[in-house]
Design an enzyme around this catalytic site. Sequence first.
Site, PDB file in Angstrom:
ATOM      1  N   ASN A 107       0.862  -1.188   0.000  1.00  0.00           N
ATOM      2  CA  ASN A 107       0.000   0.000   0.000  1.00  0.00           C
ATOM      3  C   ASN A 107       0.897   1.237   0.000  1.00  0.00           C
ATOM      4  O   ASN A 107       1.447   1.601   1.031  1.00  0.00           O
ATOM      5  CB  ASN A 107      -0.888  -0.028   1.259  1.00  0.00           C
ATOM      6  CG  ASN A 107      -1.724   1.227   1.406  1.00  0.00           C
ATOM      7  OD1 ASN A 107      -1.849   2.014   0.466  1.00  0.00           O
ATOM      8  ND2 ASN A 107      -2.297   1.419   2.583  1.00  0.00           N
ATOM      9  N   TRP A 108       1.004   1.854  -1.158  1.00  0.00           N
ATOM     10  CA  TRP A 108       1.885   3.032  -1.264  1.00  0.00           C
ATOM     11  C   TRP A 108       1.269   4.266  -0.609  1.00  0.00           C
ATOM     12  O   TRP A 108       1.943   5.283  -0.460  1.00  0.00           O
ATOM     13  CB  TRP A 108       2.187   3.327  -2.739  1.00  0.00           C
ATOM     14  CG  TRP A 108       3.225   2.439  -3.341  1.00  0.00           C
ATOM     15  CD1 TRP A 108       3.735   1.287  -2.810  1.00  0.00           C
ATOM     16  CD2 TRP A 108       3.901   2.626  -4.590  1.00  0.00           C
ATOM     17  NE1 TRP A 108       4.664   0.754  -3.656  1.00  0.00           N
ATOM     18  CE2 TRP A 108       4.793   1.552  -4.745  1.00  0.00           C
ATOM     19  CE3 TRP A 108       3.828   3.602  -5.589  1.00  0.00           C
ATOM     20  CZ2 TRP A 108       5.619   1.422  -5.877  1.00  0.00           C
ATOM     21  CZ3 TRP A 108       4.629   3.471  -6.711  1.00  0.00           C
ATOM     22  CH2 TRP A 108       5.528   2.387  -6.842  1.00  0.00           C
ATOM     23  N   LYS A 109      -0.010   4.194  -0.289  1.00  0.00           N
ATOM     24  CA  LYS A 109      -0.721   5.372   0.244  1.00  0.00           C
ATOM     25  C   LYS A 109      -0.494   6.562  -0.707  1.00  0.00           C
ATOM     26  O   LYS A 109      -0.441   6.361  -1.924  1.00  0.00           O
ATOM     27  CB  LYS A 109      -0.254   5.687   1.667  1.00  0.00           C
ATOM     28  CG  LYS A 109      -0.205   4.449   2.555  1.00  0.00           C
ATOM     29  CD  LYS A 109       0.023   4.761   3.995  1.00  0.00           C
ATOM     30  CE  LYS A 109       0.194   3.456   4.747  1.00  0.00           C
ATOM     31  NZ  LYS A 109       0.113   3.617   6.183  1.00  0.00           N
ATOM     32  N   HIS A 163      -9.472   0.794   5.069  1.00  0.00           N
ATOM     33  CA  HIS A 163      -8.181   1.105   5.704  1.00  0.00           C
ATOM     34  C   HIS A 163      -8.415   2.127   6.826  1.00  0.00           C
ATOM     35  O   HIS A 163      -9.223   3.049   6.676  1.00  0.00           O
ATOM     36  CB  HIS A 163      -7.197   1.651   4.668  1.00  0.00           C
ATOM     37  CG  HIS A 163      -5.795   1.698   5.190  1.00  0.00           C
ATOM     38  ND1 HIS A 163      -5.355   2.689   6.027  1.00  0.00           N
ATOM     39  CD2 HIS A 163      -4.749   0.844   5.034  1.00  0.00           C
ATOM     40  CE1 HIS A 163      -4.091   2.452   6.353  1.00  0.00           C
ATOM     41  NE2 HIS A 163      -3.709   1.336   5.760  1.00  0.00           N
ATOM     42  N   GLU A 183      -6.841   4.608   7.772  1.00  0.00           N
ATOM     43  CA  GLU A 183      -6.630   6.019   7.412  1.00  0.00           C
ATOM     44  C   GLU A 183      -7.860   6.596   6.713  1.00  0.00           C
ATOM     45  O   GLU A 183      -8.181   7.778   6.886  1.00  0.00           O
ATOM     46  CB  GLU A 183      -5.362   6.156   6.553  1.00  0.00           C
ATOM     47  CG  GLU A 183      -4.116   5.964   7.409  1.00  0.00           C
ATOM     48  CD  GLU A 183      -2.895   5.468   6.666  1.00  0.00           C
ATOM     49  OE1 GLU A 183      -2.855   5.537   5.425  1.00  0.00           O
ATOM     50  OE2 GLU A 183      -1.968   4.981   7.349  1.00  0.00           O
ATOM     51  N   GLU A 214      -5.129  -5.135  10.748  1.00  0.00           N
ATOM     52  CA  GLU A 214      -4.118  -4.097  10.949  1.00  0.00           C
ATOM     53  C   GLU A 214      -4.425  -3.334  12.233  1.00  0.00           C
ATOM     54  O   GLU A 214      -5.250  -2.390  12.218  1.00  0.00           O
ATOM     55  CB  GLU A 214      -4.144  -3.106   9.795  1.00  0.00           C
ATOM     56  CG  GLU A 214      -3.901  -3.722   8.432  1.00  0.00           C
ATOM     57  CD  GLU A 214      -3.381  -2.686   7.453  1.00  0.00           C
ATOM     58  OE1 GLU A 214      -2.283  -2.875   6.943  1.00  0.00           O
ATOM     59  OE2 GLU A 214      -4.066  -1.670   7.229  1.00  0.00           O
ATOM     60  N   GLY A 267       2.416   2.274  10.728  1.00  0.00           N
ATOM     61  CA  GLY A 267       3.321   3.400  10.526  1.00  0.00           C
ATOM     62  C   GLY A 267       4.045   3.836  11.788  1.00  0.00           C
ATOM     63  O   GLY A 267       4.663   4.902  11.823  1.00  0.00           O
ATOM     64  N   SER A 309       3.561  -2.118  10.402  1.00  0.00           N
ATOM     65  CA  SER A 309       5.020  -2.068  10.577  1.00  0.00           C
ATOM     66  C   SER A 309       5.719  -3.377  10.236  1.00  0.00           C
ATOM     67  O   SER A 309       6.729  -3.731  10.857  1.00  0.00           O
ATOM     68  CB  SER A 309       5.376  -1.605  11.995  1.00  0.00           C
ATOM     69  OG  SER A 309       4.873  -0.295  12.216  1.00  0.00           O
ATOM     70  N   GLY A 317       4.904   1.398   4.708  1.00  0.00           N
ATOM     71  CA  GLY A 317       6.219   2.028   4.528  1.00  0.00           C
ATOM     72  C   GLY A 317       7.242   1.162   3.799  1.00  0.00           C
ATOM     73  O   GLY A 317       7.938   1.644   2.895  1.00  0.00           O
TER      74      GLY A 317
HETATM   75  C1  PEP Z   1      -0.734   0.093   6.071  1.00  0.00           C
HETATM   76  O1  PEP Z   1      -0.875   1.290   5.878  1.00  0.00           O
HETATM   77  O2  PEP Z   1      -1.583  -0.696   5.634  1.00  0.00           O
HETATM   78  C2  PEP Z   1       0.421  -0.338   6.843  1.00  0.00           C
HETATM   79  C3  PEP Z   1       0.412  -1.540   7.331  1.00  0.00           C
HETATM   80  O3  PEP Z   1       1.451   0.578   7.015  1.00  0.00           O
HETATM   81  P1  PEP Z   1       2.897   0.301   7.654  1.00  0.00           P
HETATM   82  O4  PEP Z   1       3.398  -1.002   7.075  1.00  0.00           O
HETATM   83  O5  PEP Z   1       3.723   1.463   7.265  1.00  0.00           O
HETATM   84  O6  PEP Z   1       2.696   0.182   9.136  1.00  0.00           O
END
Ligand code: PEP
Length: 244
Positions: free
Chosen positions: A12-14, A90, A92, A162, A168, A206, A228
């Site tokens: 997921n590049w966001k 998600h 976010e 998640e 993040g 993460s 990330g």
């Molecule tokens: C995500 O945004 O789905 C995610 C898991 O981010 P990160 O790996 O950066 O924690």
Amino acid sequence: MSHVRKKMVAGNWKMNGNRALLEQFKQHLIVPDNTDVVLCPPAVYLANAVGSHYKVGAQNISEHEKGAHTGDISCSMLNDLAVHYVILGHSERRQDHNESNELVAQKVKCALNAGLTPIFCIGEPLEVRESGEVFAFVQAQIDAVVNICGNEFFEKAVIAYEPIWAIGTGKTASPEQAQEVHAFIRTHLSKTNSDAQKMQILYGGSVNADNAAELFAQADIDGGLIGGASLKVDDFNIICQAAG
Ligand code: PEP
């Protein structure tokens, strides 16, 4: 009866990346045998991302089929581009765009009707983890979708657990913490549909090149949704290899 499930790693590049990064992935991303590798860049890069050796997903869709919804993207547009997955729910989007369980469920329904595979995200904030209510919290997120889509929705969807406190933050859930919730999700859905044994449940929060293998080795963790660490092709390759 235990089932062999195919592993999946989705990046997921966001709201990150650019055309140059996409070119790097096209050239250097290694897709292991028996692993679904899905790249989810921002919408403006989807047309550029498709047609390569990995699969492609969007990060959002409209719950509407078409019409006066400025800035939104429909399922049929993704079909048009041969984009096969979409991240929905998600945390976010739940936070930044006030997406409720019910709205997310509507989007899951639209995606399923259009033949897209939702990567349906669930997970608890820190206060819920600390109050010991994790199972009830994720069950409510799942049941909102079951109520609208029926209990067979997961046969054509992927679930990503998640925990919000791990996204993040560099704070990963321990393999045991993640496994416990994954097993709960599978058991909950298995009560009404034995096909839940075949469902891919990803862990996100993460995940990186150092911790992926241990997480993916857990019995009910079928891969990862990576934020990330999906922005560096070398790290992402190590994570994909840990799944393969
Ligand atoms: C995500 O945004 O789905 C995610 C898991 O981010 P990160 O790996 O950066 O924690």
